[in-house]
Design a protein around this motif. Structure first.
Motif, mmCIF file in Angstrom:
data_model
loop_
_atom_site.group_PDB
_atom_site.id
_atom_site.type_symbol
_atom_site.label_atom_id
_atom_site.label_comp_id
_atom_site.label_asym_id
_atom_site.label_seq_id
_atom_site.Cartn_x
_atom_site.Cartn_y
_atom_site.Cartn_z
ATOM 1 N N GLY A 1 -2.285 -29.827 22.120
ATOM 2 C CA GLY A 1 -3.182 -28.681 22.140
ATOM 3 C C GLY A 1 -2.525 -27.433 21.614
ATOM 4 N N ASP A 2 -3.338 -26.444 21.295
ATOM 5 C CA ASP A 2 -2.816 -25.180 20.775
ATOM 6 C C ASP A 2 -2.807 -24.127 21.877
ATOM 7 O OD1 ASP A 2 -5.465 -24.519 21.141
ATOM 8 O OD2 ASP A 2 -5.940 -24.421 19.002
ATOM 9 N N LEU A 3 -2.593 -22.884 21.485
ATOM 10 C CA LEU A 3 -2.446 -21.807 22.464
ATOM 11 C C LEU A 3 -3.701 -21.631 23.315
ATOM 12 C CD1 LEU A 3 -0.564 -19.569 23.481
ATOM 13 C CD2 LEU A 3 -1.521 -18.058 21.721
ATOM 14 N N ALA A 4 -4.863 -21.861 22.722
ATOM 15 C CA ALA A 4 -6.115 -21.717 23.469
ATOM 16 C C ALA A 4 -6.269 -22.781 24.547
ATOM 17 C CB ALA A 4 -7.305 -21.773 22.513
ATOM 18 N N ALA A 5 -5.534 -23.879 24.423
ATOM 19 C CA ALA A 5 -5.611 -24.962 25.405
ATOM 20 C C ALA A 5 -4.401 -24.975 26.325
ATOM 21 C CB ALA A 5 -5.722 -26.301 24.688
ATOM 22 N N THR A 6 -3.668 -23.856 26.377
ATOM 23 C CA THR A 6 -2.386 -23.795 27.073
ATOM 24 C C THR A 6 -2.446 -22.903 28.302
ATOM 25 O OG1 THR A 6 -1.145 -24.188 25.026
ATOM 26 C CG2 THR A 6 0.040 -23.126 26.833
ATOM 27 N N ALA A 7 -1.796 -23.349 29.377
ATOM 28 C CA ALA A 7 -1.513 -22.510 30.540
ATOM 29 C C ALA A 7 -0.002 -22.377 30.664
ATOM 30 C CB ALA A 7 -2.102 -23.108 31.807
ATOM 31 N N SER B 1 15.815 -19.228 22.039
ATOM 32 C CA SER B 1 15.801 -19.475 20.600
ATOM 33 C C SER B 1 14.436 -19.070 20.036
ATOM 34 C CB SER B 1 16.051 -20.960 20.324
ATOM 35 O OG SER B 1 15.641 -21.307 19.018
ATOM 36 N N PRO B 2 14.387 -18.175 19.057
ATOM 37 C CA PRO B 2 13.090 -17.701 18.541
ATOM 38 C C PRO B 2 12.180 -18.835 18.073
ATOM 39 C CG PRO B 2 14.870 -16.377 17.646
ATOM 40 C CD PRO B 2 15.507 -17.508 18.364
ATOM 41 N N SER B 3 12.731 -19.809 17.356
ATOM 42 C CA SER B 3 11.881 -20.883 16.847
ATOM 43 C C SER B 3 11.387 -21.786 17.967
ATOM 44 C CB SER B 3 12.640 -21.708 15.795
ATOM 45 O OG SER B 3 13.827 -22.252 16.331
ATOM 46 N N GLN B 4 12.189 -21.953 19.033
ATOM 47 C CA GLN B 4 11.735 -22.770 20.155
ATOM 48 C C GLN B 4 10.633 -22.052 20.925
ATOM 49 O OE1 GLN B 4 14.942 -24.692 22.224
ATOM 50 N NE2 GLN B 4 13.671 -25.267 23.966
ATOM 51 N N VAL B 5 10.750 -20.745 21.073
ATOM 52 C CA VAL B 5 9.690 -19.962 21.727
ATOM 53 C C VAL B 5 8.414 -20.017 20.897
ATOM 54 C CG1 VAL B 5 8.992 -17.678 22.535
ATOM 55 C CG2 VAL B 5 11.358 -18.428 22.860
ATOM 56 N N LEU B 6 8.549 -19.848 19.580
ATOM 57 C CA LEU B 6 7.378 -19.907 18.697
ATOM 58 C C LEU B 6 6.705 -21.273 18.758
ATOM 59 C CD1 LEU B 6 8.666 -17.938 15.585
ATOM 60 C CD2 LEU B 6 6.638 -17.372 16.949
ATOM 61 N N ILE C 1 4.611 -21.511 21.802
ATOM 62 C CA ILE C 1 3.398 -20.697 21.690
ATOM 63 C C ILE C 1 2.395 -21.341 20.734
ATOM 64 C CG2 ILE C 1 2.499 -18.498 20.807
ATOM 65 C CD1 ILE C 1 5.060 -17.168 21.859
ATOM 66 N N ASP C 2 2.877 -21.839 19.619
ATOM 67 C CA ASP C 2 1.977 -22.365 18.578
ATOM 68 C C ASP C 2 1.266 -23.642 18.991
ATOM 69 O OD1 ASP C 2 2.605 -20.248 16.975
ATOM 70 O OD2 ASP C 2 4.097 -21.324 15.785
ATOM 71 N N GLY C 3 1.880 -24.418 19.887
ATOM 72 C CA GLY C 3 1.233 -25.639 20.339
ATOM 73 C C GLY C 3 1.764 -26.869 19.641
ATOM 74 N N ASP C 4 1.171 -28.013 19.996
ATOM 75 C CA ASP C 4 1.621 -29.289 19.460
ATOM 76 C C ASP C 4 0.452 -30.260 19.493
ATOM 77 O OD1 ASP C 4 1.358 -29.954 22.179
ATOM 78 O OD2 ASP C 4 3.486 -29.662 22.563
#
Length: 540
Positions: free
Chosen positions: A126-132, A112-117, A120-123
């Protein structure tokens, strides 16, 4: 004992009639000894390559220190959020482990595009910079995980972040994903190629994402180890023999082939979803199988249990005897999560023996994948709906299903196609993070249809229960729920988007089901948030 099982009533008679045969044929000890001939000559070649899970606890021990060291290293980079891109057993086991441990893990098992986004966008964590990102795929060619990896790589590079420092790959040695990961410099955990995906809970597929997220995977292996002797012996007290007999044994000439899974006061979160994929994909073939149905304690199927359904309750020790007194003729189990994994894997393999099928193959899973690839290549025009009601587009596999011209009428006509032993399958190809309430439709449909009803998020269920729906008994009727939104996302290096991919996956599966003579209704929500209520009303 680390795992307990209690049976009473009719199911106790089934167990008493079935377990002696399993003991006489040394089924438990033969599985422990990796005897590939147990399931017959036709299954022997496949079974010989798929019995590594019986040694998973000892093989996985060295992984614990490596995973913990990587977690520390990622933490030093400021990484506080783990996303898992995986499908089927590669995502469901880590999901149960982390939910039970109370640690956060973002499971991305959707296109699902919105679930993938959203992943990626974070919660809040943390955001993408804090993600592995953990990318888990046995074959190394799973389209969902490959697409997710491509999307994350592009997003990190847009921020000037090197994906190599925060991408972790779990895959079989020699897979295309391993080759890609080596070239890119990603951290690789080599999976055991002798373990199938749905039996991989206690291997790198279950342990790497759960351990990186913060779960105590050493304790999980300790729990599993404490159960190994119990399941390995040919004895009437072996819980795996009892469980297999209870879910697959025959009382005279009758077998209850629907298994209602109820979590009732247990500390383990989400175990029925993992059991569902293990049992359905392992047994649903050659026109037979066991259909797990995930239920709530007050579901219609619990209140008025169909004659072809066996209820199984997962409880904690403190409520055992109270549950037994209130619910006779049920299976009641309790145990640690590690013990549950071990017993269910053994029991499912033993159920395959009782049903005389190969519990390690999945011959019908590839059909939907092939159909989806064909639709992505051909890009056929979208068919016109049979009619539209309140913005919901209704499409049907057979014109007669749309004769009423109303959504409620279509559902009523679909329920009329159900045999006395049939079931309903609801398949939601939507963003489950933004439409979690859609899962509640299952309860209304079960009450309205009067038959066991399964609910699966697409495309994740294609890698699990999708096998049963196509290879098991031809007794299902199917409702697909799709969403039409303006949100889409490119897949770098691919000629299709996430939106096009999930639509092709739904259409491909519908195509295969229709070709097998299964009736399919497809409902496309053009305004998902408001139209869910219309679905609820149509099923009342």
């Amino acid at each position: 004992m680390s795992f307990e099982i209690h049976v009473s009533g009719r199911v106790a008679h089934v167990v008493d009639a079935t377990v002696p045969r399993l003991i006489d044929e040394l089924v438990a000890s033969r599985i422990t000894a990796a005897d590939a001939d147990l399931w017959g000559s036709a299954a022997a070649e496949e079974a010989a390559r798929r019995l590594g899970w019986v040694q998973a606890v000892s093989v996985s021990r060295p992984l614990v220190a490596e995973i913990e060291a990587l977690r520390v290293r990622l933490g030093a980079l400021g990484i506080s959020r783990i996303v898992l891109a995986g499908m089927g057993g590669s995502s469901l086991a880590p999901e149960v482990i982390t939910q039970t441990a109370g640690v956060p893990l973002v499971v991305l098992d959707s296109t699902s595009p919105s679930q993938v986004l959203a992943a990626i966008d974070g919660d809040a964590r943390g955001d993408l910079a804090a993600t592995a990102l953990v990318v888990a795929s046995k074959s190394g060619s799973t389209v969902e995980t490959d697409s997710a990896l491509r999307a994350f790589e592009a997003a990190w590079r847009d921020l000037g972040i090197d994906p190599a420092e925060r991408t972790v790959v779990v895959t079989d040695p020699g897979s295309p994903l391993e080759e890609l990961a080596r070239e890119a410099g990603y951290h690789i955990f080599a999976a055991d190629p002798t373990v199938g995906g749905r039996y991989s809970a206690l291997t790198a597929f279950g342990l790497v994402p759960a351990g990186l997220a913060g779960a105590d995977i050493g304790e999980l292996l300790d729990e599993a180890e404490a159960t190994l002797l119990e399941v390995a012996i040919d004895d009437a007290r072996n819980p795996a023999l009892v469980l297999a007999a209870a879910i697959a044994g025959v009382d005279g000439t009758h077998r209850r082939d629907k298994l209602g899974l109820v979590s009732d006061g247990t500390h383990i979160v989400g175990l029925p979803d993992w059991v569902e994929q293990l049992v359905a994909e392992s047994t649903g073939k050659q026109g037979t199988g066991i259909l797990p149905v995930v239920l709530a304690p007050l579901s219609p199927e619990v209140d008025q249990t169909p004659a072809d359904m066996q209820i199984l309750r997962i409880v904690d020790d403190a409520v055992h005897f109270q549950i037994l007194e209130q619910h006779p003729d049920e299976i009641v189990i309790s145990g640690s999560l590690g013990a549950q994994f071990v017993v269910w894997e053994y029991a499912t393999a033993i159920a395959g023996f009782l049903l005389e099928i190969n519990p390690f193959d999945q011959p019908d899973v590839e059909a939907a994948k092939t159909a989806a690839r064909g639709l992505l290549a051909e890009r056929p025009a979208v068919t016109e709906p049979a009619f539209v009601e309140g913005g919901i587009e209704v499409r049907v596999s057979e014109p007669s299903l749309a004769a009423s011209g109303t959504l409620a009428g279509v559902l009523r006509d679909l329920w009329e196609r159900l045999s006395p032993t049939g079931y309903v399958s609801l398949q939601a190809y939507v963003d489950r993070t933004s439409l979690p309430q859609l899962a509640g439709w299952r309860e209304l449909v079960a009450a309205d249809s009067g038959r066991p009803t399964t609910f699966g998020w697409g495309p994740r269920f294609l890698h699990s229960t999708g096998q049963f729906h196509k290879g098991g008994p031809a007794e299902g009727v199917f409702v697909q729920i799709l969403e039409s939104t303006d949100v889409d996302l490119e897949i770098p290096g691919r000629p299709f988007t996430f939106g096009e991919l999930i639509r092709a996956q739904a259409a491909g599966d519908a195509q295969v089901l229709t070709a097998l003579g299964r009736p399919v209704v497809t409902l496309t929500l053009t305004d998902p948030q408001t139209q869910v209520l219309s679905l609820f009303e149509a099923a009342q």
